[in-house]
Scaffold this motif. Structure first.
Motif, PDB file in Angstrom:
ATOM      1  N   HIS A 158       2.542  19.290   2.443  1.00  0.00           N
ATOM      2  CA  HIS A 158       4.434  19.292   2.865  1.00  0.00           C
ATOM      3  C   HIS A 158       4.882  20.723   4.251  1.00  0.00           C
ATOM      4  N   VAL A 159       4.666  21.543   3.328  1.00  0.00           N
ATOM      5  CA  VAL A 159       5.005  22.614   3.838  1.00  0.00           C
ATOM      6  C   VAL A 159       4.210  23.255   4.916  1.00  0.00           C
ATOM      7  N   GLN A 160       3.047  22.976   4.879  1.00  0.00           N
ATOM      8  CA  GLN A 160       1.841  23.611   5.881  1.00  0.00           C
ATOM      9  C   GLN A 160       2.010  22.248   6.931  1.00  0.00           C
ATOM     10  N   LEU A 161       1.763  21.273   6.905  1.00  0.00           N
ATOM     11  CA  LEU A 161       2.275  20.412   8.018  1.00  0.00           C
ATOM     12  C   LEU A 161       3.635  20.093   8.804  1.00  0.00           C
ATOM     13  N   LYS A 162       4.551  20.515   7.991  1.00  0.00           N
ATOM     14  CA  LYS A 162       6.106  20.488   8.244  1.00  0.00           C
ATOM     15  C   LYS A 162       5.955  18.882   8.569  1.00  0.00           C
ATOM     16  N   ILE A 163       6.325  18.326   6.778  1.00  0.00           N
ATOM     17  CA  ILE A 163       6.304  17.339   7.031  1.00  0.00           C
ATOM     18  C   ILE A 163       7.226  16.434   5.808  1.00  0.00           C
ATOM     19  N   PRO A 164       8.415  15.567   6.526  1.00  0.00           N
ATOM     20  CA  PRO A 164       9.086  15.327   5.180  1.00  0.00           C
ATOM     21  C   PRO A 164       8.835  15.008   3.461  1.00  0.00           C
ATOM     22  N   SER A 165       8.734  15.576   2.586  1.00  0.00           N
ATOM     23  CA  SER A 165       8.738  15.872   1.446  1.00  0.00           C
ATOM     24  C   SER A 165       8.397  14.593   1.364  1.00  0.00           C
ATOM     25  N   PHE A 166       9.722  13.395   1.166  1.00  0.00           N
ATOM     26  CA  PHE A 166       9.530  12.608   1.101  1.00  0.00           C
ATOM     27  C   PHE A 166       7.768  10.905   1.318  1.00  0.00           C
ATOM     28  N   MET A 167       8.098  11.202   2.486  1.00  0.00           N
ATOM     29  CA  MET A 167       6.658  10.479   3.281  1.00  0.00           C
ATOM     30  C   MET A 167       5.614  11.438   3.299  1.00  0.00           C
ATOM     31  N   ALA A 168       5.433  13.009   2.888  1.00  0.00           N
ATOM     32  CA  ALA A 168       4.267  13.070   2.587  1.00  0.00           C
ATOM     33  C   ALA A 168       3.679  12.657   1.160  1.00  0.00           C
ATOM     34  N   SER A 169       4.194  13.504   0.038  1.00  0.00           N
ATOM     35  CA  SER A 169       4.395  12.547  -1.126  1.00  0.00           C
ATOM     36  C   SER A 169       4.049  10.674  -1.411  1.00  0.00           C
ATOM     37  N   LEU A 170       4.409  10.162  -0.791  1.00  0.00           N
ATOM     38  CA  LEU A 170       4.199   8.625  -0.249  1.00  0.00           C
ATOM     39  C   LEU A 170       3.037   8.668  -0.019  1.00  0.00           C
ATOM     40  N   SER A 171       2.939   9.256   1.067  1.00  0.00           N
ATOM     41  CA  SER A 171       1.202   8.841   1.743  1.00  0.00           C
ATOM     42  C   SER A 171       0.095   9.101   0.654  1.00  0.00           C
ATOM     43  N   LEU A 172       0.625  10.649   0.191  1.00  0.00           N
ATOM     44  CA  LEU A 172      -0.804  10.852  -0.981  1.00  0.00           C
ATOM     45  C   LEU A 172      -0.488   9.545  -2.162  1.00  0.00           C
ATOM     46  N   GLY A 173       0.860   9.274  -2.774  1.00  0.00           N
ATOM     47  CA  GLY A 173       1.031   9.007  -3.636  1.00  0.00           C
ATOM     48  C   GLY A 173      -0.141   7.748  -3.194  1.00  0.00           C
ATOM     49  N   PHE A 174      -0.638   6.972  -2.402  1.00  0.00           N
ATOM     50  CA  PHE A 174      -1.087   5.700  -1.552  1.00  0.00           C
ATOM     51  C   PHE A 174      -3.043   6.529  -2.201  1.00  0.00           C
ATOM     52  N   ILE A 175      -2.757   7.638  -1.625  1.00  0.00           N
ATOM     53  CA  ILE A 175      -4.548   8.061  -1.626  1.00  0.00           C
ATOM     54  C   ILE A 175      -4.590   7.879  -3.010  1.00  0.00           C
ATOM     55  N   GLY A 176      -3.933   8.474  -4.280  1.00  0.00           N
ATOM     56  CA  GLY A 176      -4.233   8.890  -5.602  1.00  0.00           C
ATOM     57  C   GLY A 176      -4.296   7.269  -5.575  1.00  0.00           C
ATOM     58  N   ILE A 177      -3.814   5.993  -5.747  1.00  0.00           N
ATOM     59  CA  ILE A 177      -4.281   4.996  -5.794  1.00  0.00           C
ATOM     60  C   ILE A 177      -5.449   4.515  -5.605  1.00  0.00           C
ATOM     61  N   GLY A 178      -5.695   4.794  -3.934  1.00  0.00           N
ATOM     62  CA  GLY A 178      -7.082   4.399  -3.445  1.00  0.00           C
ATOM     63  C   GLY A 178      -7.925   5.339  -3.741  1.00  0.00           C
ATOM     64  N   LEU A 179      -8.021   6.076  -4.775  1.00  0.00           N
ATOM     65  CA  LEU A 179      -8.795   7.145  -5.395  1.00  0.00           C
ATOM     66  C   LEU A 179      -9.290   6.653  -6.515  1.00  0.00           C
ATOM     67  N   SER A 180      -7.828   6.163  -7.426  1.00  0.00           N
ATOM     68  CA  SER A 180      -8.344   6.297  -8.253  1.00  0.00           C
ATOM     69  C   SER A 180      -8.919   4.197  -9.150  1.00  0.00           C
ATOM     70  N   LEU A 181      -8.709   4.083  -7.960  1.00  0.00           N
ATOM     71  CA  LEU A 181      -9.386   2.253  -7.707  1.00  0.00           C
ATOM     72  C   LEU A 181     -10.897   2.882  -7.903  1.00  0.00           C
ATOM     73  N   LEU A 182     -11.115   3.917  -6.620  1.00  0.00           N
ATOM     74  CA  LEU A 182     -12.464   4.244  -6.549  1.00  0.00           C
ATOM     75  C   LEU A 182     -13.300   4.900  -7.380  1.00  0.00           C
ATOM     76  N   ILE A 183     -12.464   5.619  -8.505  1.00  0.00           N
ATOM     77  CA  ILE A 183     -13.593   6.256  -9.585  1.00  0.00           C
ATOM     78  C   ILE A 183     -14.327   4.635 -10.715  1.00  0.00           C
ATOM     79  N   THR A 184     -12.738   4.296 -10.563  1.00  0.00           N
ATOM     80  CA  THR A 184     -12.808   2.807 -11.927  1.00  0.00           C
ATOM     81  C   THR A 184     -13.189   1.730 -11.143  1.00  0.00           C
ATOM     82  N   GLY A 185     -13.463   1.525 -10.433  1.00  0.00           N
ATOM     83  CA  GLY A 185     -13.592   0.525  -9.118  1.00  0.00           C
ATOM     84  C   GLY A 185     -12.916  -1.056 -10.096  1.00  0.00           C
ATOM     85  N   GLY A 186     -11.456  -0.449 -10.336  1.00  0.00           N
ATOM     86  CA  GLY A 186     -10.858  -1.239 -10.379  1.00  0.00           C
ATOM     87  C   GLY A 186     -10.722  -2.087 -12.159  1.00  0.00           C
TER      88      GLY A 186
END
Lengths: 308, 321
Positions: free
Chosen positions: B117-145
């Motif tokens: 958010h700070v370094q790339l100067k992206i509005p926080s709602f969009m930076a965090s929304l993207s990272l939320g999606f990445i987080g869900i993907g990561l946890s799916l990757l770890i658990t395999g669902g």
């Protein structure tokens, strides 16, 4: 240079996958690829109009979910008119988001999230929280025109192209479209020129809701049913398609044509992941990263005094 | 002067009055609502929600927003369960390492969020929304669902061991709330959150490193999401990607309904406690009074619109994106 970046990416993507498997570039395969993303394209086009004016719409997926349920329920009684009714309902949902944003001064990411919550509740209530199925005969009678092929081109794809042309026409050949650009380029200037900015912002949100509903109708006809979670997973690729296509989060440039290219990029990336054996969960992580890169490289920082 | 003061007082105490009003309303509809057992139920469902909402309170105080909690909670919950099961499956053994492990994961994800958010100067709602999606993907990757089950009786005593009718996790959450209160009121970082939210230009002109503070704020939020994840796992005995579901909308609604303004600079963790209780009383009350729980999203949607509407000083705002 930046303007040409999206289609260069698309061509490179196609070539990259084409190198590993030439069959990927066959017209039949490419046609199938494009048809697959037809509902996504329609939803992304709607979101484009909202991002074009510098706002955001996070309700599209919920509206599409609600629409799949409502279409399935209304089909026996109204036939093809059910499609018109739910598209009107989508328009109304979008208009509510727009009104809440402009009149109540609620930031659009919150207002659309809230309206999305309401749409989700309606979808769950109407469906009784289960998957509904369309009657095959009724579906064929009402929406059979969406399912066939003419001259090898699937009707779904044709419908998506017609919708895209309609949106493109609104954007570049109507007063509303010009005003959308004015708002996206510099809202204070638009207000100072005596434009009813609020009215046109509401219109942009309403159109986005309408396109989301169209995507929902197409999706429910394709899958022959509806459920309050049917369109799950559409939001991320739809926003990615808009931003990768070249419409920045700050609005004003890009537009419908850019989003068509952006959606094709999403389609190629998805297909290539299957070719390179990357699991579906990897897709979400990849698209999340792509979204951040796309925003960071297209956003117009001169429009933002402070980044909150 | 005195009328101004009362108007301010009303605005400040309105959420508490709403909470009391809701309790009275549901009690008149169904007297069973007003019982120790039901209150225990409400506080249990509030416990993970409170931690997440407290975390995002810090971010909202700065005038930013964080929409990444669903992904962060999913990753922390799954990692917590994984570490616990690898180290013997009991929190009383070396399995306790799972707690700092989950907190570290939360802090890391929060820090990444803040840096993007700070370094790339992206509005926080969009930076965090993207990272939320990445987080869900990561946890799916770890658990395999898949789901990870936790049957450590020591850890589950957070839910099963009760003092005066309320389970241990409620007291643990109150302790965490005290820590958050201390950070907010008695540390330089906490005071600076208010400074940035109240007027970023002024804070910057006073020599405050706003970018660094924002990264610290997001990191702190990530740690509280991890606490929320641990309580959520303790409550259900299951860790999976779905553990994070619904937290985004409800936690932001709670913060806003409690009286913390989205533009930042006013409100705080105690307001958030009231907001979380309002949201959970509504959720519980709807069930007790026989309304289907899926109306909750719609009710919360209407609630959040009105809360933002009431908390916004519309004269001071010219353009809303």
């Amino acid at each position: 240079m930046r303007r040409h970046f999206p289609w260069i990416t698309l061509v490179c993507g196609l070539l990259l996958v084409g190198l590993t498997d030439v069959r990927f570039l066959s017209p039949a395969n490419l046609l199938g690829l494009a048809t697959d993303v037809a509902p996504l394209l329609i939803m992304a086009i709607g979101i484009t109009l909202v991002i074009y004016i510098g706002s955001i719409d996070l309700s599209s997926q919920s509206i599409a979910n609600m629409t799949t349920v409502l279409t399935t329920i209304a089909l026996p009684a109204f036939g093809v008119v059910s499609g018109v009714l739910v598209v009107a309902a989508g328009f109304l949902c979008g208009a509510i988001s727009g009104m809440v944003t402009t009149r109540f001064k609620v930031p659009s990411f919150i207002s659309t999230l809230a309206v999305g919550g309401i749409a989700l509740s309606i979808g769950q209530y109407a469906s009784g929280q289960q998957a509904l199925h369309m009657d095959t005969v009724q579906r064929q009678q009402a929406f059979g025109w969406l399912l066939g092929k003419t001259a090898g081109i699937p009707h779904e794809l044709m419908a998506a192209i017609i919708v895209a042309l309609l949106a493109w026409f609104i954007q570049s050949h109507t007063i509303a479209g010009r005003i959308f650009k004015a708002i996206g380029t510099g809202e204070p200037v638009a207000v100072a020129s005596g434009i009813h900015v609020e009215r046109y912002k509401i219109l942009a949100f309403a159109l986005s809701g309408m396109f989301a509903a169209m995507a929902g109708v197409m999706f429910s006809v394709r899958l022959s049913g509806g459920s309050p979670t049917l369109a799950e997973g559409f939001l991320l690729p739809a926003i990615v398609a808009v931003l990768v296509g070249g419409t920045p989060l700050t609005g004003g440039v890009g537009g419908v044509a850019s989003t068509v290219i952006g959606t094709m990029i999403v389609a190629v990336v998805r297909a290539s992941m299957i070719y390179f054996n990357i699991p579906a969960t990897g897709q979400q992580i990849f698209f999340g990263i792509v979204l951040i890169v796309a925003i960071a490289s297209t956003i117009d920082r001169s429009k933002m005094l402070t980044v909150k | 002067m005195s009328t101004l003061l009362t108007a301010d007082m009303i605005r400040k105490w309105a959420p508490v009055l709403v909470l009391i009003g809701l309790v009275l309303l549901f009690t008149t509809i169904n007297p069973h609502f007003f019982s120790l057992r039901n209150f225990a139920r409400i506080t249990i469902s509030s416990t993970p929600a409170l931690m997440v909402a407290v975390g995002v309170t810090f971010v909202i105080l700065m005038g930013s927003i964080d929409l990444s909690m669903e992904g962060t909670i999913a990753v922390c919950a799954v990692l917590f369960a994984l570490i616990l099961n690898i180290f013997g499956g009991s929190i009383s053994g070396i399995g306790w390492l799972a707690i700092p492990g989950a907190l570290l994961a939360g802090a890391f994800l929060g820090a990444v969020n803040g840096i993007v958010h700070v370094q790339l100067k992206i509005p926080s709602f969009m930076a965090s929304l993207s990272l939320g999606f990445i987080g869900i993907g990561l946890s799916l990757l770890i658990t395999g669902g898949n789901r990870i089950l936790i049957d450590d009786p020591v850890f589950r005593s957070l839910l099963t061991f009760r003092i005066m009718g309320f389970p241990l996790m409620v007291y643990a959450a109150l302790l965490c709330l005290m820590v958050a209160w201390f950070i907010q009121d008695d540390t330089v970082i906490g005071r600076n959150f208010y400074a940035v939210g109240g007027g970023e230009d002024l804070a910057r002109a006073s020599g405050l490193n706003v970018g660094r503070l924002r990264i610290i704020g997001f990191t702190l939020a990530g740690i509280f999401y991890a606490l929320g994840a641990i309580f959520a796992v303790a409550r259900l005995g299951i860790a999976e990607t779905e553990t994070g579901r619904n937290f985004m909308f409800t936690s932001i609604t709670s913060v806003v309904v409690g009286g913390t303004a989205l533009r930042g600079g006013s409100g705080g963790v105690w307001s958030t406690l009231v907001g979380v209780l309002i949201v959970n009383v509504i959720g519980n009350g709807m069930v007790v009074t026989g309304l289907p729980d899926y109306f909750q999203d719609g009710v919360l949607g209407i609630l959040v619109i009105f809360a933002v509407y009431l908390s916004t000083d519309r004269r001071s705002l010219s353009f809303i994106k």
